[in-house]
Design a protein around this motif. Structure first.
Motif, PDB file in Angstrom:
ATOM      1  N   THR A  20     -20.240  25.445   3.409  1.00 26.54           N
ATOM      2  CA  THR A  20     -21.370  24.647   2.940  1.00 26.54           C
ATOM      3  C   THR A  20     -22.576  24.884   3.843  1.00 26.54           C
ATOM      4  OG1 THR A  20     -19.858  22.965   2.130  1.00 26.54           O
ATOM      5  CG2 THR A  20     -22.135  22.282   2.454  1.00 26.54           C
ATOM      6  N   GLU A  21     -23.741  25.029   3.262  1.00 23.59           N
ATOM      7  CA  GLU A  21     -24.974  25.208   4.030  1.00 23.59           C
ATOM      8  C   GLU A  21     -25.326  23.916   4.770  1.00 23.59           C
ATOM      9  OE1 GLU A  21     -27.718  28.143   1.382  1.00 23.59           O
ATOM     10  OE2 GLU A  21     -27.568  26.079   0.688  1.00 23.59           O
ATOM     11  N   THR A  22     -26.013  24.080   5.881  1.00 25.75           N
ATOM     12  CA  THR A  22     -26.576  22.952   6.614  1.00 25.75           C
ATOM     13  C   THR A  22     -28.057  22.892   6.297  1.00 25.75           C
ATOM     14  OG1 THR A  22     -24.960  23.167   8.396  1.00 25.75           O
ATOM     15  CG2 THR A  22     -26.990  21.980   8.906  1.00 25.75           C
ATOM     16  N   ASP A  23     -28.535  21.724   5.876  1.00 30.96           N
ATOM     17  CA  ASP A  23     -29.958  21.567   5.587  1.00 30.96           C
ATOM     18  C   ASP A  23     -30.772  21.680   6.867  1.00 30.96           C
ATOM     19  OD1 ASP A  23     -29.423  21.103   2.905  1.00 30.96           O
ATOM     20  OD2 ASP A  23     -29.379  18.931   3.146  1.00 30.96           O
ATOM     21  N   GLY A  24     -31.895  22.364   6.788  1.00 25.93           N
ATOM     22  CA  GLY A  24     -32.789  22.477   7.928  1.00 25.93           C
ATOM     23  C   GLY A  24     -33.260  21.108   8.385  1.00 25.93           C
ATOM     24  N   ASP A  25     -33.334  20.914   9.690  1.00 30.36           N
ATOM     25  CA  ASP A  25     -33.779  19.654  10.292  1.00 30.36           C
ATOM     26  C   ASP A  25     -34.919  19.965  11.253  1.00 30.36           C
ATOM     27  OD1 ASP A  25     -34.163  17.287  11.653  1.00 30.36           O
ATOM     28  OD2 ASP A  25     -32.050  16.964  12.110  1.00 30.36           O
ATOM     29  N   PRO A  26     -36.171  19.999  10.755  1.00 27.99           N
ATOM     30  CA  PRO A  26     -37.284  20.369  11.622  1.00 27.99           C
ATOM     31  C   PRO A  26     -37.597  19.321  12.700  1.00 27.99           C
ATOM     32  CG  PRO A  26     -38.074  19.784   9.440  1.00 27.99           C
ATOM     33  CD  PRO A  26     -36.580  19.787   9.374  1.00 27.99           C
ATOM     34  N   VAL A  42     -29.630  32.605   6.509  1.00 23.52           N
ATOM     35  CA  VAL A  42     -30.723  31.648   6.389  1.00 23.52           C
ATOM     36  C   VAL A  42     -31.326  31.814   4.999  1.00 23.52           C
ATOM     37  CG1 VAL A  42     -32.870  30.814   7.409  1.00 23.52           C
ATOM     38  CG2 VAL A  42     -31.164  31.953   8.854  1.00 23.52           C
ATOM     39  N   ARG A  43     -31.323  30.720   4.235  1.00 25.50           N
ATOM     40  CA  ARG A  43     -31.839  30.757   2.866  1.00 25.50           C
ATOM     41  C   ARG A  43     -33.056  29.856   2.756  1.00 25.50           C
ATOM     42  NH1 ARG A  43     -31.220  27.876  -1.965  1.00 25.50           N
ATOM     43  NH2 ARG A  43     -29.735  26.427  -1.018  1.00 25.50           N
ATOM     44  N   ASN A  44     -34.134  30.392   2.210  1.00 25.13           N
ATOM     45  CA  ASN A  44     -35.333  29.605   1.936  1.00 25.13           C
ATOM     46  C   ASN A  44     -35.204  29.081   0.512  1.00 25.13           C
ATOM     47  OD1 ASN A  44     -37.866  28.561   1.434  1.00 25.13           O
ATOM     48  ND2 ASN A  44     -38.981  30.317   2.252  1.00 25.13           N
ATOM     49  N   SER A  45     -34.932  27.787   0.388  1.00 27.22           N
ATOM     50  CA  SER A  45     -34.734  27.194  -0.932  1.00 27.22           C
ATOM     51  C   SER A  45     -36.046  26.871  -1.636  1.00 27.22           C
ATOM     52  CB  SER A  45     -33.882  25.921  -0.813  1.00 27.22           C
ATOM     53  OG  SER A  45     -34.577  24.932  -0.074  1.00 27.22           O
ATOM     54  N   GLY A  46     -37.155  27.044  -0.933  1.00 25.93           N
ATOM     55  CA  GLY A  46     -38.457  26.757  -1.537  1.00 25.93           C
ATOM     56  C   GLY A  46     -38.964  27.919  -2.360  1.00 25.93           C
ATOM     57  N   SER A  47     -39.833  27.628  -3.297  1.00 23.13           N
ATOM     58  CA  SER A  47     -40.344  28.679  -4.179  1.00 23.13           C
ATOM     59  C   SER A  47     -41.840  28.906  -4.011  1.00 23.13           C
ATOM     60  CB  SER A  47     -40.035  28.325  -5.633  1.00 23.13           C
ATOM     61  OG  SER A  47     -40.653  27.102  -5.967  1.00 23.13           O
ATOM     62  N   ARG A  51     -40.946  30.705   5.089  1.00 23.06           N
ATOM     63  CA  ARG A  51     -40.630  29.745   6.146  1.00 23.06           C
ATOM     64  C   ARG A  51     -40.202  30.513   7.390  1.00 23.06           C
ATOM     65  NH1 ARG A  51     -43.287  25.379   4.742  1.00 23.06           N
ATOM     66  NH2 ARG A  51     -42.746  24.678   2.650  1.00 23.06           N
ATOM     67  N   THR A  52     -40.263  29.849   8.552  1.00 24.01           N
ATOM     68  CA  THR A  52     -39.982  30.523   9.814  1.00 24.01           C
ATOM     69  C   THR A  52     -38.794  29.903  10.539  1.00 24.01           C
ATOM     70  OG1 THR A  52     -42.313  31.079  10.058  1.00 24.01           O
ATOM     71  CG2 THR A  52     -40.969  31.208  12.035  1.00 24.01           C
ATOM     72  N   LEU A  53     -37.896  30.782  10.972  1.00 24.28           N
ATOM     73  CA  LEU A  53     -36.763  30.436  11.809  1.00 24.28           C
ATOM     74  C   LEU A  53     -37.115  30.901  13.221  1.00 24.28           C
ATOM     75  CD1 LEU A  53     -33.586  29.698  11.750  1.00 24.28           C
ATOM     76  CD2 LEU A  53     -33.308  32.175  11.845  1.00 24.28           C
ATOM     77  N   THR A  54     -36.885  30.050  14.222  1.00 21.81           N
ATOM     78  CA  THR A  54     -37.159  30.405  15.611  1.00 21.81           C
ATOM     79  C   THR A  54     -35.870  30.329  16.411  1.00 21.81           C
ATOM     80  OG1 THR A  54     -39.414  29.537  15.435  1.00 21.81           O
ATOM     81  CG2 THR A  54     -38.530  29.839  17.655  1.00 21.81           C
ATOM     82  N   LEU A  55     -35.578  31.380  17.164  1.00 22.55           N
ATOM     83  CA  LEU A  55     -34.378  31.472  17.988  1.00 22.55           C
ATOM     84  C   LEU A  55     -34.809  31.430  19.451  1.00 22.55           C
ATOM     85  CD1 LEU A  55     -33.113  34.355  15.809  1.00 22.55           C
ATOM     86  CD2 LEU A  55     -32.052  32.097  15.888  1.00 22.55           C
ATOM     87  N   PRO A  74     -38.836  34.978   3.385  1.00 19.75           N
ATOM     88  CA  PRO A  74     -39.724  34.867   2.222  1.00 19.75           C
ATOM     89  C   PRO A  74     -39.296  33.756   1.268  1.00 19.75           C
ATOM     90  CG  PRO A  74     -39.096  37.156   2.604  1.00 19.75           C
ATOM     91  CD  PRO A  74     -38.221  36.306   3.482  1.00 19.75           C
ATOM     92  N   GLN A  75     -40.230  33.335   0.445  1.00 18.36           N
ATOM     93  CA  GLN A  75     -39.943  32.288  -0.543  1.00 18.36           C
ATOM     94  C   GLN A  75     -38.781  32.701  -1.427  1.00 18.36           C
ATOM     95  OE1 GLN A  75     -43.866  32.232  -2.251  1.00 18.36           O
ATOM     96  NE2 GLN A  75     -43.249  33.458  -3.998  1.00 18.36           N
ATOM     97  N   SER A  76     -37.886  31.767  -1.689  1.00 22.09           N
ATOM     98  CA  SER A  76     -36.718  31.964  -2.557  1.00 22.09           C
ATOM     99  C   SER A  76     -35.859  33.166  -2.144  1.00 22.09           C
ATOM    100  CB  SER A  76     -37.153  32.120  -4.021  1.00 22.09           C
ATOM    101  OG  SER A  76     -37.856  30.976  -4.436  1.00 22.09           O
ATOM    102  N   ALA A  77     -35.792  33.458  -0.843  1.00 21.00           N
ATOM    103  CA  ALA A  77     -35.022  34.607  -0.358  1.00 21.00           C
ATOM    104  C   ALA A  77     -34.067  34.169   0.756  1.00 21.00           C
ATOM    105  CB  ALA A  77     -35.965  35.686   0.164  1.00 21.00           C
ATOM    106  N   SER A  78     -33.166  35.081   1.122  1.00 17.06           N
ATOM    107  CA  SER A  78     -32.208  34.849   2.212  1.00 17.06           C
ATOM    108  C   SER A  78     -32.287  35.998   3.198  1.00 17.06           C
ATOM    109  CB  SER A  78     -30.780  34.758   1.671  1.00 17.06           C
ATOM    110  OG  SER A  78     -30.637  33.656   0.811  1.00 17.06           O
ATOM    111  N   ARG A  79     -31.909  35.710   4.451  1.00 19.08           N
ATOM    112  CA  ARG A  79     -31.844  36.724   5.489  1.00 19.08           C
ATOM    113  C   ARG A  79     -30.591  36.501   6.319  1.00 19.08           C
ATOM    114  NH1 ARG A  79     -34.860  38.870   2.712  1.00 19.08           N
ATOM    115  NH2 ARG A  79     -36.995  39.492   3.086  1.00 19.08           N
ATOM    116  N   TYR A  80     -29.887  37.598   6.648  1.00 23.65           N
ATOM    117  CA  TYR A  80     -28.817  37.566   7.637  1.00 23.65           C
ATOM    118  C   TYR A  80     -29.461  37.915   8.966  1.00 23.65           C
ATOM    119  CZ  TYR A  80     -25.255  37.435   3.998  1.00 23.65           C
ATOM    120  OH  TYR A  80     -24.475  37.075   2.934  1.00 23.65           O
TER     121      TYR A  80
END
Length: 109
Positions: A20-26, A42-47, A51-55, A74-80
């Motif tokens: 199950t995915e974990t919802d982002g908690d900004p 990381v999946r961007n559920s917005g259309s 969005r930015t992920l910071t490590l 990117p919008q509506s996209a996923s990244r490994y």
């Protein structure tokens, strides 16, 4: 508040069900147990927008803190993203999200 933990799913030869995915908690951001072989999905559920992920990177170079690594999703996209060597990212990988539209899944290979 403490960072929100993202459960880590160990991939096995026998196979595992998609976690199950974990919802982002900004507000609190996230932490993932890191064995050096962790990959984030990381999946961007917005259309509407990227969005930015910071490590967070640990350590210093010449006495200066190392800048965090950022990944645009990117919008509506996923990244490994990964893996994350423990000498650079630590045993507890700190992950920040800029919006709750980012959904996180942590996999260990």
């Amino acid at each position: 508040m403490p960072r929100t933990a993202v459960p880590l799913t160990q991939i096995t030869r026998a196979g595992v069900a998609p976690p199950t995915e974990t919802d982002g908690d900004p507000a609190n951001n996230h932490v993932v147990s890191n064995n050096g072989r962790v990959v984030l999905l990381v999946r961007n559920s917005g259309s509407t927008t990227a969005r930015t992920l910071t490590l967070r990177v640990r350590g210093t170079v010449d006495g200066q803190s190392v800048a965090p690594r950022t990944v645009s999703v990117p919008q509506s996209a996923s990244r490994y993203v990964g893996p994350f060597p423990t000498d650079s990212y630590g045993a507890q990988l700190e992950v920040d999200v800029d919006n709750a539209e980012l959904k996180l899944t942590a996999l260990a290979i």
